[in-house]
Design a protein around this motif. Sequence first.
Motif, PDB file in Angstrom:
ATOM      1  N   LEU A   7       0.777  -1.324  -0.154  1.00 58.29           N
ATOM      2  CA  LEU A   7      -0.061  -0.161  -0.013  1.00 58.29           C
ATOM      3  C   LEU A   7       0.951   1.338  -0.060  1.00 58.29           C
ATOM      4  O   LEU A   7       0.416   2.315  -0.352  1.00 58.29           O
ATOM      5  N   GLY A   8       2.170   1.145   0.493  1.00 63.45           N
ATOM      6  CA  GLY A   8       2.796   2.298   0.476  1.00 63.45           C
ATOM      7  C   GLY A   8       3.377   2.864  -0.944  1.00 63.45           C
ATOM      8  O   GLY A   8       3.723   3.891  -0.964  1.00 63.45           O
ATOM      9  N   SER A   9       3.103   2.002  -1.800  1.00 62.22           N
ATOM     10  CA  SER A   9       3.488   2.420  -3.359  1.00 62.22           C
ATOM     11  C   SER A   9       2.368   1.928  -4.225  1.00 62.22           C
ATOM     12  O   SER A   9       1.788   1.174  -3.926  1.00 62.22           O
ATOM     13  N   TRP A  32      -3.606   7.235  -2.385  1.00 69.32           N
ATOM     14  CA  TRP A  32      -2.210   6.918  -2.172  1.00 69.32           C
ATOM     15  C   TRP A  32      -2.019   6.977  -0.771  1.00 69.32           C
ATOM     16  O   TRP A  32      -2.334   8.126  -0.230  1.00 69.32           O
ATOM     17  N   ARG A  33      -1.933   5.907  -0.008  1.00 68.92           N
ATOM     18  CA  ARG A  33      -1.531   6.177   1.411  1.00 68.92           C
ATOM     19  C   ARG A  33      -2.871   6.806   2.481  1.00 68.92           C
ATOM     20  O   ARG A  33      -2.332   7.909   2.994  1.00 68.92           O
ATOM     21  N   GLY A  61       5.250   6.734  -4.440  1.00 70.44           N
ATOM     22  CA  GLY A  61       5.722   5.985  -3.169  1.00 70.44           C
ATOM     23  C   GLY A  61       7.015   5.382  -3.470  1.00 70.44           C
ATOM     24  O   GLY A  61       7.347   5.143  -4.432  1.00 70.44           O
TER      25      GLY A  61
END
Length: 183
Positions: free
Chosen positions: A53-55, A73-74, A183
């Motif tokens: 999920l970080g990128s 995103w995030r 990310g």
Amino acid sequence: MSETATTADAPEEGESRRDFLLIATSAVGAVGTALAIWPLIDSLNPAADVLALGSTEVDLAPVKVGQSITIKWRGSPVFIRRRTADEIEAARKDDGADLPDPEADADRVQKAEWLIMVGVCTHLGCIPLGQKRGDSKGEFGGWFCPCHGSHYDTSGRIRKGPAPTNLLIPPYVFLTDTTIKIG
Ligand code: FES
């Protein structure tokens, strides 16, 4: 004698027993602490799905000139706009304008056509308008935050209103001509 010996030995035995009990207690304490800390340490190691999920990878190919898309995103919206030639020209022309947060357009994009920004107003965190057809784009043709009236230009720079800084540019790379990883 044996009594004396017993009496003389007694404190030693007592002490060593106490020592043993202390050591045992400390050992249990250490294990107990380690066990207590482990879930915390383990919870600090991001799981694979959290890392993923970080990128975020985004395929830009379907986005036509003059279109915008919003991705998440995030937990935050990211505005991706495929700018028209006029928008790029307007952004570059205003590099020398009186900007509250001076930044050249070229420093905000990797490819002039693609403007990629976190879609969160830098005043108090509202999501500015300007992504959808028919949205108000403010006085500078970019984005408009109606919460307290912040106007952003076609480079996402703050031009008027209370927002202190330009819309943020997230870290991203072009993986191909039309794919980015944020990310
Ligand atoms: S949150 Fe955007 S102007 Fe206040």
